[in-house]
Write a protein that holds these residues in place. Structure first.
Motif, PDB file in Angstrom:
ATOM      1  N   ARG A  93       0.432  -4.871   1.037  1.00  0.00           N
ATOM      2  CA  ARG A  93       0.140  -5.646   2.245  1.00  0.00           C
ATOM      3  C   ARG A  93       0.628  -4.861   3.448  1.00  0.00           C
ATOM      4  O   ARG A  93       1.805  -4.541   3.553  1.00  0.00           O
ATOM      5  CB  ARG A  93       0.819  -7.014   2.214  1.00  0.00           C
ATOM      6  CG  ARG A  93       0.098  -8.006   1.361  1.00  0.00           C
ATOM      7  CD  ARG A  93       0.736  -9.381   1.527  1.00  0.00           C
ATOM      8  NE  ARG A  93       0.146 -10.292   0.582  1.00  0.00           N
ATOM      9  CZ  ARG A  93      -0.668 -11.277   0.909  1.00  0.00           C
ATOM     10  NH1 ARG A  93      -0.971 -11.482   2.164  1.00  0.00           N
ATOM     11  NH2 ARG A  93      -1.169 -12.066  -0.007  1.00  0.00           N
ATOM     12  N   LEU A  94      -0.307  -4.564   4.340  1.00  0.00           N
ATOM     13  CA  LEU A  94       0.009  -3.847   5.567  1.00  0.00           C
ATOM     14  C   LEU A  94       0.034  -4.825   6.728  1.00  0.00           C
ATOM     15  O   LEU A  94      -0.701  -5.819   6.733  1.00  0.00           O
ATOM     16  CB  LEU A  94      -1.041  -2.769   5.831  1.00  0.00           C
ATOM     17  CG  LEU A  94      -1.264  -1.729   4.737  1.00  0.00           C
ATOM     18  CD1 LEU A  94      -2.424  -0.815   5.107  1.00  0.00           C
ATOM     19  CD2 LEU A  94       0.000  -0.938   4.474  1.00  0.00           C
ATOM     20  N   ASP A  95       0.838  -4.542   7.716  1.00  0.00           N
ATOM     21  CA  ASP A  95       0.878  -5.345   8.931  1.00  0.00           C
ATOM     22  C   ASP A  95      -0.351  -4.994   9.775  1.00  0.00           C
ATOM     23  O   ASP A  95      -0.493  -3.858  10.229  1.00  0.00           O
ATOM     24  CB  ASP A  95       2.168  -5.050   9.702  1.00  0.00           C
ATOM     25  CG  ASP A  95       2.309  -5.902  10.936  1.00  0.00           C
ATOM     26  OD1 ASP A  95       1.584  -5.627  11.924  1.00  0.00           O
ATOM     27  OD2 ASP A  95       3.126  -6.830  10.921  1.00  0.00           O
ATOM     28  N   LEU A  96      -1.264  -5.948   9.944  1.00  0.00           N
ATOM     29  CA  LEU A  96      -2.530  -5.687  10.637  1.00  0.00           C
ATOM     30  C   LEU A  96      -2.315  -5.255  12.080  1.00  0.00           C
ATOM     31  O   LEU A  96      -2.926  -4.285  12.543  1.00  0.00           O
ATOM     32  CB  LEU A  96      -3.444  -6.918  10.580  1.00  0.00           C
ATOM     33  CG  LEU A  96      -4.781  -6.792  11.322  1.00  0.00           C
ATOM     34  CD1 LEU A  96      -5.617  -5.642  10.775  1.00  0.00           C
ATOM     35  CD2 LEU A  96      -5.548  -8.096  11.245  1.00  0.00           C
ATOM     36  N   ASP A  97      -1.453  -5.948  12.813  1.00  0.00           N
ATOM     37  CA  ASP A  97      -1.243  -5.607  14.226  1.00  0.00           C
ATOM     38  C   ASP A  97      -0.717  -4.176  14.377  1.00  0.00           C
ATOM     39  O   ASP A  97      -1.159  -3.438  15.257  1.00  0.00           O
ATOM     40  CB  ASP A  97      -0.291  -6.606  14.881  1.00  0.00           C
ATOM     41  CG  ASP A  97      -0.898  -7.997  14.982  1.00  0.00           C
ATOM     42  OD1 ASP A  97      -2.147  -8.103  15.080  1.00  0.00           O
ATOM     43  OD2 ASP A  97      -0.137  -8.981  14.942  1.00  0.00           O
ATOM     44  N   LEU A 100      -3.546  -1.707  13.728  1.00  0.00           N
ATOM     45  CA  LEU A 100      -4.467  -1.627  14.871  1.00  0.00           C
ATOM     46  C   LEU A 100      -3.888  -0.777  15.996  1.00  0.00           C
ATOM     47  O   LEU A 100      -4.630  -0.220  16.804  1.00  0.00           O
ATOM     48  CB  LEU A 100      -4.811  -3.025  15.376  1.00  0.00           C
ATOM     49  CG  LEU A 100      -5.679  -3.853  14.432  1.00  0.00           C
ATOM     50  CD1 LEU A 100      -5.802  -5.284  14.941  1.00  0.00           C
ATOM     51  CD2 LEU A 100      -7.050  -3.230  14.242  1.00  0.00           C
ATOM     52  N   ASN A 101      -2.549  -0.655  16.029  1.00  0.00           N
ATOM     53  CA  ASN A 101      -1.879   0.180  17.029  1.00  0.00           C
ATOM     54  C   ASN A 101      -1.614   1.592  16.516  1.00  0.00           C
ATOM     55  O   ASN A 101      -0.888   2.350  17.147  1.00  0.00           O
ATOM     56  CB  ASN A 101      -0.571  -0.470  17.477  1.00  0.00           C
ATOM     57  CG  ASN A 101      -0.823  -1.697  18.319  1.00  0.00           C
ATOM     58  OD1 ASN A 101      -1.742  -1.724  19.138  1.00  0.00           O
ATOM     59  ND2 ASN A 101      -0.027  -2.733  18.116  1.00  0.00           N
ATOM     60  N   GLY A 102      -2.167   1.926  15.334  1.00  0.00           N
ATOM     61  CA  GLY A 102      -2.028   3.264  14.796  1.00  0.00           C
ATOM     62  C   GLY A 102      -0.730   3.514  14.048  1.00  0.00           C
ATOM     63  O   GLY A 102      -0.394   4.651  13.742  1.00  0.00           O
ATOM     64  N   ASP A 103       0.024   2.459  13.754  1.00  0.00           N
ATOM     65  CA  ASP A 103       1.298   2.569  13.047  1.00  0.00           C
ATOM     66  C   ASP A 103       1.164   1.869  11.701  1.00  0.00           C
ATOM     67  O   ASP A 103       1.301   0.652  11.618  1.00  0.00           O
ATOM     68  CB  ASP A 103       2.405   1.933  13.895  1.00  0.00           C
ATOM     69  CG  ASP A 103       3.764   2.005  13.240  1.00  0.00           C
ATOM     70  OD1 ASP A 103       3.966   2.863  12.357  1.00  0.00           O
ATOM     71  OD2 ASP A 103       4.634   1.200  13.611  1.00  0.00           O
ATOM     72  N   ILE A 104       0.883   2.636  10.661  1.00  0.00           N
ATOM     73  CA  ILE A 104       0.666   2.054   9.341  1.00  0.00           C
ATOM     74  C   ILE A 104       2.019   1.726   8.726  1.00  0.00           C
ATOM     75  O   ILE A 104       2.842   2.618   8.494  1.00  0.00           O
ATOM     76  CB  ILE A 104      -0.106   3.031   8.417  1.00  0.00           C
ATOM     77  CG1 ILE A 104      -1.405   3.490   9.078  1.00  0.00           C
ATOM     78  CG2 ILE A 104      -0.360   2.386   7.064  1.00  0.00           C
ATOM     79  CD1 ILE A 104      -2.378   2.394   9.406  1.00  0.00           C
ATOM     80  N   ARG A 105       2.236   0.428   8.494  1.00  0.00           N
ATOM     81  CA  ARG A 105       3.488   0.009   7.856  1.00  0.00           C
ATOM     82  C   ARG A 105       3.247  -1.213   6.992  1.00  0.00           C
ATOM     83  O   ARG A 105       2.302  -1.975   7.226  1.00  0.00           O
ATOM     84  CB  ARG A 105       4.571  -0.239   8.878  1.00  0.00           C
ATOM     85  CG  ARG A 105       4.364  -1.470   9.722  1.00  0.00           C
ATOM     86  CD  ARG A 105       5.564  -1.782  10.559  1.00  0.00           C
ATOM     87  NE  ARG A 105       5.521  -1.020  11.778  1.00  0.00           N
ATOM     88  CZ  ARG A 105       6.193  -1.324  12.857  1.00  0.00           C
ATOM     89  NH1 ARG A 105       6.994  -2.343  12.852  1.00  0.00           N
ATOM     90  NH2 ARG A 105       6.086  -0.604  13.938  1.00  0.00           N
ATOM     91  N   LEU A 106       4.123  -1.378   6.002  1.00  0.00           N
ATOM     92  CA  LEU A 106       4.019  -2.527   5.113  1.00  0.00           C
ATOM     93  C   LEU A 106       4.374  -3.801   5.870  1.00  0.00           C
ATOM     94  O   LEU A 106       5.213  -3.786   6.768  1.00  0.00           O
ATOM     95  CB  LEU A 106       4.940  -2.354   3.905  1.00  0.00           C
ATOM     96  CG  LEU A 106       4.591  -1.199   2.974  1.00  0.00           C
ATOM     97  CD1 LEU A 106       5.632  -1.091   1.862  1.00  0.00           C
ATOM     98  CD2 LEU A 106       3.215  -1.367   2.380  1.00  0.00           C
ATOM     99  N   ALA A 107       3.728  -4.880   5.490  1.00  0.00           N
ATOM    100  CA  ALA A 107       4.004  -6.181   6.104  1.00  0.00           C
ATOM    101  C   ALA A 107       5.345  -6.700   5.599  1.00  0.00           C
ATOM    102  O   ALA A 107       5.761  -6.407   4.486  1.00  0.00           O
ATOM    103  CB  ALA A 107       2.894  -7.164   5.747  1.00  0.00           C
TER     104      ALA A 107
END
Length: 149
Positions: A93-97, A100-107
């Motif tokens: 699960r990735l944090d969508l926001d 969208l800001n170009g910072d791929i991180r887990l939710a």
């Protein structure tokens, strides 16, 4: 060793920018032709879009995983026990926001909108699922650093 497939899915409200989400998903999967957008209604009747990106080709699936970046892949390796199921599927699960800001991180628990990912790990008789997954995540992290992630 590898991935059988990878799928990413996000639910976007009608007031959000679904085109921006589809563009991010195209980057994540590696091909805009692999992205589908479905307009539907939520449980309460408000319009939503379900954006799905999927590939059943091994190499693009691996490249998609490597796009998560070294830090995210390292975190996945640390949390692997909780993320693998009995069908050899790794759940992400990735944090969508952030995406969208170009910072791929887990939710985390505070993430309201997420991108749900599933990828099936290729495991053969006599191989350890956890060891194969750990090696795959390490190779994806190394591959991602060569791609500039």
């Amino acid at each position: 060793m590898g991935l059988h497939h990878i799928t990413w899915r996000a639910t976007v409200s009608a007031v959000a920018n679904e085109a921006m989400t589809a563009e991010m998903m195209a980057w994540l999967i590696g091909d805009s032709d692999d992205v589908n957008m479905e307009r539907t209604s939520s449980y309460h009747g408000s319009p939503i879009h379900i954006v799905t990106a999927t590939t059943h080709r091994k190499s693009p699936a691996f490249q998609s995983l490597s796009r998560l970046g070294t830090a995210t892949l390292k975190q996945l390796a640390e949390e692997m026990e909780q993320r693998l199921d009995e069908n050899n599927t790794l759940h992400i699960r990735l944090d969508l926001d952030s995406c969208l800001n170009g910072d791929i991180r887990l939710a985390d628990e505070s993430s309201r909108a997420t991108v749900k990912g599933q990828t099936k790990i290729e495991v053969y008789p006599g191989q350890s699922l956890h060891e194969e997954c750990r090696i795959l995540l390490l190779k994806a992290a190394i591959s991602g650093t060569h791609d500039g992630n």
